[in-house]
Design a protein around this motif. Structure first.
Motif, PDB file in Angstrom:
ATOM      1  N   LEU A 357       0.834  -1.199   0.000  1.00 47.93           N
ATOM      2  CA  LEU A 357       0.000   0.000   0.000  1.00 47.93           C
ATOM      3  C   LEU A 357       0.870   1.251   0.000  1.00 47.93           C
ATOM      4  N   ALA A 358       1.921   1.234   0.819  1.00 43.39           N
ATOM      5  CA  ALA A 358       2.843   2.364   0.857  1.00 43.39           C
ATOM      6  C   ALA A 358       3.510   2.568  -0.503  1.00 43.39           C
ATOM      7  N   THR A 359       3.907   1.461  -1.132  1.00 50.28           N
ATOM      8  CA  THR A 359       4.562   1.542  -2.443  1.00 50.28           C
ATOM      9  C   THR A 359       3.619   2.139  -3.482  1.00 50.28           C
ATOM     10  N   ARG A 360       2.355   1.712  -3.425  1.00 50.14           N
ATOM     11  CA  ARG A 360       1.383   2.207  -4.403  1.00 50.14           C
ATOM     12  C   ARG A 360       1.140   3.709  -4.227  1.00 50.14           C
ATOM     13  N   ILE A 361       0.985   4.153  -2.988  1.00 48.02           N
ATOM     14  CA  ILE A 361       0.723   5.571  -2.742  1.00 48.02           C
ATOM     15  C   ILE A 361       1.953   6.412  -3.071  1.00 48.02           C
ATOM     16  N   GLN A 362       3.143   5.888  -2.754  1.00 46.36           N
ATOM     17  CA  GLN A 362       4.365   6.607  -3.089  1.00 46.36           C
ATOM     18  C   GLN A 362       4.508   6.746  -4.603  1.00 46.36           C
ATOM     19  N   GLY A 363       4.205   5.667  -5.335  1.00 47.15           N
ATOM     20  CA  GLY A 363       4.267   5.726  -6.792  1.00 47.15           C
ATOM     21  C   GLY A 363       3.282   6.732  -7.357  1.00 47.15           C
ATOM     22  N   MET A 364       2.076   6.759  -6.802  1.00 48.16           N
ATOM     23  CA  MET A 364       1.075   7.722  -7.239  1.00 48.16           C
ATOM     24  C   MET A 364       1.548   9.149  -6.969  1.00 48.16           C
ATOM     25  N   ALA A 365       2.143   9.366  -5.786  1.00 46.85           N
ATOM     26  CA  ALA A 365       2.639  10.694  -5.437  1.00 46.85           C
ATOM     27  C   ALA A 365       3.756  11.131  -6.377  1.00 46.85           C
ATOM     28  N   ASP A 366       4.639  10.201  -6.740  1.00 46.62           N
ATOM     29  CA  ASP A 366       5.736  10.530  -7.647  1.00 46.62           C
ATOM     30  C   ASP A 366       5.204  10.913  -9.026  1.00 46.62           C
ATOM     31  N   THR A 367       4.200  10.164  -9.494  1.00 40.98           N
ATOM     32  CA  THR A 367       3.618  10.468 -10.801  1.00 40.98           C
ATOM     33  C   THR A 367       2.938  11.833 -10.787  1.00 40.98           C
ATOM     34  N   LEU A 368       2.175  12.100  -9.726  1.00 42.27           N
ATOM     35  CA  LEU A 368       1.504  13.398  -9.615  1.00 42.27           C
ATOM     36  C   LEU A 368       2.517  14.527  -9.515  1.00 42.27           C
ATOM     37  N   SER A 369       3.598  14.292  -8.779  1.00 44.43           N
ATOM     38  CA  SER A 369       4.630  15.312  -8.644  1.00 44.43           C
ATOM     39  C   SER A 369       5.257  15.616  -9.996  1.00 44.43           C
ATOM     40  N   GLY A 370       5.520  14.558 -10.792  1.00 44.94           N
ATOM     41  CA  GLY A 370       6.073  14.770 -12.124  1.00 44.94           C
ATOM     42  C   GLY A 370       5.129  15.562 -13.010  1.00 44.94           C
ATOM     43  N   ALA A 371       3.834  15.250 -12.939  1.00 46.58           N
ATOM     44  CA  ALA A 371       2.847  15.986 -13.735  1.00 46.58           C
ATOM     45  C   ALA A 371       2.793  17.450 -13.316  1.00 46.58           C
ATOM     46  N   LEU A 372       2.850  17.696 -12.020  1.00 52.67           N
ATOM     47  CA  LEU A 372       2.823  19.080 -11.532  1.00 52.67           C
ATOM     48  C   LEU A 372       4.060  19.853 -11.961  1.00 52.67           C
ATOM     49  N   GLN A 373       5.215  19.195 -11.974  1.00 48.59           N
ATOM     50  CA  GLN A 373       6.428  19.862 -12.431  1.00 48.59           C
ATOM     51  C   GLN A 373       6.273  20.330 -13.869  1.00 48.59           C
ATOM     52  N   ILE A 374       5.736  19.454 -14.730  1.00 48.10           N
ATOM     53  CA  ILE A 374       5.536  19.847 -16.127  1.00 48.10           C
ATOM     54  C   ILE A 374       4.561  21.014 -16.211  1.00 48.10           C
ATOM     55  N   MET A 375       3.480  20.962 -15.448  1.00 46.84           N
ATOM     56  CA  MET A 375       2.522  22.063 -15.452  1.00 46.84           C
ATOM     57  C   MET A 375       3.137  23.360 -14.951  1.00 46.84           C
ATOM     58  N   ASN A 376       4.171  23.254 -14.110  1.00 43.58           N
ATOM     59  CA  ASN A 376       4.877  24.429 -13.608  1.00 43.58           C
ATOM     60  C   ASN A 376       6.045  24.840 -14.507  1.00 43.58           C
ATOM     61  N   GLY A 377       6.100  24.268 -15.705  1.00 46.33           N
ATOM     62  CA  GLY A 377       7.149  24.650 -16.640  1.00 46.33           C
ATOM     63  C   GLY A 377       8.506  24.098 -16.299  1.00 46.33           C
ATOM     64  N   ALA A 378       8.559  22.971 -15.570  1.00 46.93           N
ATOM     65  CA  ALA A 378       9.818  22.312 -15.228  1.00 46.93           C
ATOM     66  C   ALA A 378       9.836  20.955 -15.920  1.00 46.93           C
ATOM     67  N   PRO A 379      10.689  20.756 -16.929  1.00 46.23           N
ATOM     68  CA  PRO A 379      10.640  19.513 -17.703  1.00 46.23           C
ATOM     69  C   PRO A 379      11.127  18.312 -16.907  1.00 46.23           C
ATOM     70  N   ASN A 380      10.575  17.156 -17.208  1.00 43.62           N
ATOM     71  CA  ASN A 380      11.066  15.888 -16.673  1.00 43.62           C
ATOM     72  C   ASN A 380      10.714  14.795 -17.683  1.00 43.62           C
ATOM     73  N   ASP A 381      11.163  13.565 -17.388  1.00 40.72           N
ATOM     74  CA  ASP A 381      10.952  12.481 -18.354  1.00 40.72           C
ATOM     75  C   ASP A 381       9.894  11.485 -17.902  1.00 40.72           C
ATOM     76  N   VAL A 382       8.987  11.913 -17.022  1.00 39.30           N
ATOM     77  CA  VAL A 382       7.938  11.020 -16.539  1.00 39.30           C
ATOM     78  C   VAL A 382       7.101  10.471 -17.691  1.00 39.30           C
ATOM     79  N   ALA A 383       6.656  11.345 -18.585  1.00 36.39           N
ATOM     80  CA  ALA A 383       5.794  10.910 -19.690  1.00 36.39           C
ATOM     81  C   ALA A 383       6.547  10.048 -20.694  1.00 36.39           C
ATOM     82  N   LEU A 384       7.879  10.163 -20.730  1.00 36.94           N
ATOM     83  CA  LEU A 384       8.671   9.432 -21.711  1.00 36.94           C
ATOM     84  C   LEU A 384       8.671   7.926 -21.457  1.00 36.94           C
ATOM     85  N   ALA A 385       8.283   7.518 -20.254  1.00 38.40           N
ATOM     86  CA  ALA A 385       8.214   6.088 -19.948  1.00 38.40           C
ATOM     87  C   ALA A 385       7.265   5.352 -20.883  1.00 38.40           C
TER      88      ALA A 385
END
Length: 541
Positions: A357-385
């Motif tokens: 459960l912890a792993t699943r929530i942590q993974g969800m948080a990481d994905t959301l954080s990556g999406a927020l970074q892109i929305m804030n104009g900070a590039p990352n490679d989350v979507a490239l997966a």
């Protein structure tokens, strides 16, 4: 291919650049591509300033040797660094990576071809420039200039990246420097603040064209807002799509300025971000529709998911959230708002939960954080997966993702679709009908590029190590194009294997663009076949 001319040109280029500035393709091939394109290229040239670019083109004209410029070569899904035609020398502009003329008051900056999304973000942070980078999901190592010239887009406030281009400088095929009239008349600063300049809009020829090598591009940047709040919504019922689509249009029209773009993703596209590809459930590489539905149900994935962002002050953001609830509520099952504070709360919760459960929530948080970074104009490679979904394991942590290097098979089919419920239905049915016939899973994203039109990105994922799968994926692209042509869903950009769609059409457009090309580049030495009909001028010369 005239080997004497090529050898003579290479000798001149070696004298200009030195041995380290040229890579010979002894094997006859240079560069990998996710689309499976394989071009014979005699060499790659690596200049580090625009004066060298001009001299390279002068030599190319003298010996009638074609050259094909690339910014960073990371054009995933469209050809990477591969030319349209065989026999072209690749002109690698990645060492032209200067950032200049940043005006923190006006929010404009000039970049060269090798400036990446990540490099501009780092520069702005160092300069305390409170602006957003026009990011895409392609990752921090991709060129800003190259993406803008291809008319790429994102979900940050200036959605259309070529719309943000205010000024261009380019080396023409004869080696001369093109500048816009306002700059030539002494108005360099004002030229960078006003897109359209004076007289005919010649800058547009360099977008999806082969009329010059763009060496400097001035961009208008979107200022960072007081708040950025992501919103996510979904519907479990596919039958609601016809009602959801016009509601998305209404959101953009009602909240224009604070909500600038929205993505809609079907269930298989969402699954591709959440789980490894379930190979054991696939039949000839494709998940059967009922199996895909069962997997989606087990993972709680709805028929359609949506994502967007509110860019606004706190007061306006509060009002926007109320409006979104009012408009989206009747056509969705769920609507939530996420900011970085909520992501950090989720991470804190994950630290005190047990095991999976912890792993699943942590993974969800990481994905959301990556999406927020892109929305804030900070590039990352989350979507490239996504590019790796059919090709196996991701690179080891800390190693940059490079789908071309890593053997991923990916071709983007990117047609335009009117924002109408009936059109969206016709389009999704077309994708769902054709893709499985070629061993491709129908992963669909619909991204608003204005309040009238979606661009849909459909990743044709395949096993690039399998020649049959590669051939079928390219056949799938052609089948989708033909069906889309009948239905009215045509692509906004083409990959290097598909340029003949324009080059053999015999339209007034092709005749006019050919006339321009003949006037500017009579020997057709610059990017032959790229968006403009090619000819045999070099072989006749």
């Amino acid at each position: 291919m005239d080997f004497d001319s090529i050898n003579s040109a290479i000798a001149e280029w070696t004298a200009l650049l030195g041995d380290s500035g040229i890579t010979l393709a002894e094997s006859g091939e240079l560069g990998a591509s996710t689309i499976g394109a394989r071009r014979s290229t005699p060499a790659a040239l690596h200049p580090w300033n625009q004066e060298q670019v001009a001299k390279i083109l002068e030599t190319a004209q003298r010996w009638k040797v074609p050259v094909y410029p690339v910014s960073t070569g990371n054009n995933w899904g469209y050809g990477s660094a591969n030319p349209v035609e065989d026999g072209c020398v690749v002109l690698d502009l990645s060492q032209l990576n200067q950032i200049s003329d940043f005006d923190p008051e006006m929010g404009v900056v000039t970049v060269q071809p090798g400036v990446t999304q990540g490099a501009l973000r780092e520069f702005l942070d160092q300069q305390e420039g409170d602006y957003l980078v026009p990011v895409t999901g392609a990752g921090p190592n991709c060129s800003l200039l190259g993406n803008a010239l291809e008319r790429g887009y994102g979900i940050t406030p200036i959605t259309d990246h070529f719309a943000a281009v205010t000024k261009i400088e380019a080396i023409l095929p004869d080696g001369s420097l093109y500048r816009t009239p306002l700059s030539e008349l002494g108005g360099k600063e004002i030229d960078g603040l006003f897109k359209w300049g004076l007289g005919p809009y010649v800058d547009g020829l360099f977008s999806q064209g082969n009329f010059g090598v763009v060496v400097n591009m001035t961009l208008a940047l979107a200022p960072a807002p007081e708040t950025v709040t992501a919103f996510f919504f979904s519907t479990k019922d596919d039958a609601r799509l016809e009602a959801l689509v016009p509601t998305v249009r209404e959101v953009l029209r009602t909240l224009g300025g604070s909500v600038v773009a929205i993505n809609l993703l079907n269930s298989q596209r969402m699954l591709s971000m959440m789980i490894p590809f379930p190979e054991e459930k696939a039949v000839d590489g494709v998940l059967p529709a009922d199996e895909a539905e069962n997997i989606a149900h087990r993972h709680g994935v709805p028929a359609w998911s949506g994502v967007g962002a509110i860019y606004a002050s706190k007061e306006v953001a509060r009002a926007a959230r109320r409006t979104l609830r009012r408009l989206l509520g009747p056509v969705t099952d769920r609507l939530i708002f996420i900011n970085q504070r909520k992501v950090e709360m989720a991470r804190s919760v994950a630290r005190v939960l047990p095991g999976s459960l912890a792993t699943r929530i942590q993974g969800m948080a990481d994905t959301l954080s990556g999406a927020l970074q892109i929305m804030n104009g900070a590039p990352n490679d989350v979507a490239l997966a996504l590019a790796y979904w059919r090709s196996g394991a991701l690179p080891v942590p800390g190693q940059a993702k490079n789908p071309a290097r890593d053997g991923c098979g990916l071709i983007w089919f990117a047609p335009l679709v009117p924002i109408r419920g009936t059109d969206a239905r016709r389009y999704t049915e077309m994708i769902g009908r054709i893709c499985p016939q070629y061993g491709v899973n129908p992963l669909i994203t619909l991204t608003t590029i204005n309040d009238r039109c979606f661009d849909s990105t459909v990743p044709l994922l395949f096993d690039r190590n399998d020649p049959d799968a590669t051939a079928k994926a390219n056949e799938c692209y052609r089948a989708l194009y033909r069906a889309g042509q009948e239905e009215g869903f045509l692509p906004y950009r083409l990959n290097v294997n598909a340029m003949d769609i324009l080059n053999t059409s015999g339209t007034t457009y092709s005749r006019l663009s050919s006339h321009f090309k003949a006037a500017i580049d009579p020997n057709h030495i610059l990017s032959p076949g790229r968006y403009v009909p090619s000819n045999n001028a070099r072989s006749e010369a």
